[in-house]
Design an enzyme around this catalytic site. Structure first.
Site, PDB file in Angstrom:
ATOM      1  N   ASP A 197       0.831  -1.112  -0.022  1.00  0.00           N
ATOM      2  CA  ASP A 197       0.112  -0.021  -0.001  1.00  0.00           C
ATOM      3  C   ASP A 197       0.945   1.257  -0.051  1.00  0.00           C
ATOM      4  O   ASP A 197       1.830   1.474   0.711  1.00  0.00           O
ATOM      5  CB  ASP A 197      -1.045   0.215   1.207  1.00  0.00           C
ATOM      6  CG  ASP A 197      -2.095   1.238   1.189  1.00  0.00           C
ATOM      7  OD1 ASP A 197      -3.155   0.857   0.743  1.00  0.00           O
ATOM      8  OD2 ASP A 197      -1.629   2.181   1.399  1.00  0.00           O
ATOM      9  N   ASN A 205      -2.223  13.105  -4.639  1.00  0.00           N
ATOM     10  CA  ASN A 205      -3.028  13.764  -5.671  1.00  0.00           C
ATOM     11  C   ASN A 205      -3.581  14.936  -5.486  1.00  0.00           C
ATOM     12  O   ASN A 205      -3.630  15.633  -6.123  1.00  0.00           O
ATOM     13  CB  ASN A 205      -4.398  12.582  -5.655  1.00  0.00           C
ATOM     14  CG  ASN A 205      -4.012  11.196  -6.321  1.00  0.00           C
ATOM     15  OD1 ASN A 205      -3.345  11.309  -7.375  1.00  0.00           O
ATOM     16  ND2 ASN A 205      -4.730  10.332  -6.086  1.00  0.00           N
ATOM     17  N   HIS A 210      -3.865  14.421 -10.423  1.00  0.00           N
ATOM     18  CA  HIS A 210      -3.994  12.761 -10.496  1.00  0.00           C
ATOM     19  C   HIS A 210      -3.185  12.643 -11.583  1.00  0.00           C
ATOM     20  O   HIS A 210      -2.728  11.355 -11.597  1.00  0.00           O
ATOM     21  CB  HIS A 210      -5.471  12.718 -10.919  1.00  0.00           C
ATOM     22  CG  HIS A 210      -6.581  12.814  -9.750  1.00  0.00           C
ATOM     23  ND1 HIS A 210      -6.724  11.837  -9.145  1.00  0.00           N
ATOM     24  CD2 HIS A 210      -7.265  13.863  -9.478  1.00  0.00           C
ATOM     25  CE1 HIS A 210      -7.538  12.120  -7.827  1.00  0.00           C
ATOM     26  NE2 HIS A 210      -7.879  13.410  -8.252  1.00  0.00           N
ATOM     27  N   ASP A 214      -1.234   9.224 -10.975  1.00  0.00           N
ATOM     28  CA  ASP A 214      -1.163   8.098 -12.124  1.00  0.00           C
ATOM     29  C   ASP A 214       0.523   7.748 -12.165  1.00  0.00           C
ATOM     30  O   ASP A 214       0.541   6.397 -12.626  1.00  0.00           O
ATOM     31  CB  ASP A 214      -1.837   8.548 -13.265  1.00  0.00           C
ATOM     32  CG  ASP A 214      -3.250   8.567 -13.128  1.00  0.00           C
ATOM     33  OD1 ASP A 214      -3.706   8.241 -11.992  1.00  0.00           O
ATOM     34  OD2 ASP A 214      -3.980   9.214 -14.079  1.00  0.00           O
ATOM     35  N   GLU A 240      -4.499   2.393  -4.381  1.00  0.00           N
ATOM     36  CA  GLU A 240      -3.159   2.322  -4.075  1.00  0.00           C
ATOM     37  C   GLU A 240      -2.552   1.141  -3.582  1.00  0.00           C
ATOM     38  O   GLU A 240      -1.324   1.274  -3.131  1.00  0.00           O
ATOM     39  CB  GLU A 240      -2.644   3.758  -3.546  1.00  0.00           C
ATOM     40  CG  GLU A 240      -3.090   3.692  -1.965  1.00  0.00           C
ATOM     41  CD  GLU A 240      -4.457   4.466  -1.789  1.00  0.00           C
ATOM     42  OE1 GLU A 240      -4.621   4.939  -0.829  1.00  0.00           O
ATOM     43  OE2 GLU A 240      -5.347   4.285  -2.572  1.00  0.00           O
TER      44      GLU A 240
END
Length: 324
Positions: A197, A205, A210, A214, A240
């Site tokens: 994680d 973000n 974003h 990404d 994530e």
């Protein structure tokens, strides 16, 4: 929703209504687990939850089998008609040969023989042309079948691949887990599950947008693949979070792989378009569990998930196995 900074959108409201009403215990468990580990819910995590519990399959996938079956039936029907027509023509040519043999037995005149040979040449030429056309038609149908097969393979691959990271998705993990575990039981070591994680991914973000988020997900995916063997499975678990299945790896080796992943991620800065360091490192928390004979796969996953939770609670950026 405000308490956990969840944007009020129709998809998010649907999630939260079902959760508060306890109409879907699996959904509530997933939301509570995310809150317990990170405190806030990322947009990606919310999108994954909505897709998992509410979204219908894409129309292209829903109708894939029907469309492919219809196209294939149409092609096969065309081939059947071509072959039937060819068989009819071959049968007529056989009748011509039979008549030729019968007429030859009656000692035809030169004129009759010339007429017979002319007819035979004409029918042979017609059959040759029909056979050539049949060959061309069959080649065309073969190309159409190959094109359909390629389309089916590409669409099937897209259905089980995470578009952003190009990793197998959770569907592949769940479908493959039992087979991999059963196969691995014949080896000297039990399968290992590593849940990964990304730490504080929502803040990435929120701060950078974003597109950078990404980019982080793609870098993490690439790093995970580089740190495991070719026969092991790396999947995007959701949001994530990633899941890795190691086959026939000793416990010490599995922990070494997990630590190598953590170290590799922490050594990879995120650069902007100009090559300047935007984020100095990516950190992740990892939970590790080992499959036990005769146990359910839910327990196998739950132990890794609880180990991951302890890694988060212990300060993040660390590896914790099921025994610690």
């Amino acid at each position: 929703m405000a308490r956990h900074r969840v944007p009020i959108t129709p998809p998010n409201y649907t999630l939260w209504y079902e959760h508060v009403a306890r109409a879907n215990e699996e959904l509530s468990g997933a939301i509570e687990g995310l809150i317990a580990r990170g405190g806030a819910l990322s947009d990606d995590a919310l999108s994954e939850l909505h897709a998992r519990f509410f979204s219908a399959p894409p129309a292209s996938l829903t109708h894939l089998d029907a469309d492919a079956s219809g196209a294939l039936r149409k092609m096969l029907d065309g081939v059947r008609k071509m072959v039937a027509s060819a068989c009819t023509k071959f049968g007529g040519y056989g009748d011509t040969l039979d008549r030729f043999v019968e007429d030859m037995c009656e000692e035809p005149s030169v004129g009759q023989l010339t007429q017979m040979v002319g007819e035979l040449v004409s029918r042979t030429s017609e059959l040759r042309e029909e056979t050539s056309q049949l060959q061309l038609d069959l080649i065309e149908r073969a190309a159409q079948v190959q094109s359909l097969q390629l389309q089916l393979e590409e669409t099937a691959a897209a259905a089980v691949t995470d578009h952003l990271t190009q990793l197998p998705n959770r569907q592949v993990f769940e479908r493959t887990l039992e087979e991999m575990a059963r196969t691995a039981l014949h080896g000297s070591h039990s399968p290992t599950l590593i849940l990964v994680d990304i730490d504080r991914f929502k803040s990435v973000n929120d701060r950078y947008g974003h597109l950078i988020g990404d980019k982080v997900l793609r870098i993490v995916a690439r790093t995970l693949k580089e740190c495991v063997r070719g026969g092991d499975l790396v999947t995007r678990w959701g949001g994530e979070e990633f899941a890795i299945l190691l086959l026939n790896t000793p416990r010490s080796g599995a922990l070494t792989v997990a630590e190598a992943i953590r170290t590799a991620l922490a050594s990879r800065p995120i650069l902007d378009e100009d090559g300047m360091v935007l984020i100095d490192k990516i950190t992740a928390s990892l939970g590790v569990s080992w499959f036990r004979s005769e146990e359910s796969f839910d327990n196998f996953i739950d132990r890794a998930d609880r180990a991951l939770y302890r890694a988060k609670q212990g300060g993040r950026n660390r590896v914790v196995d099921e025994n610690h």
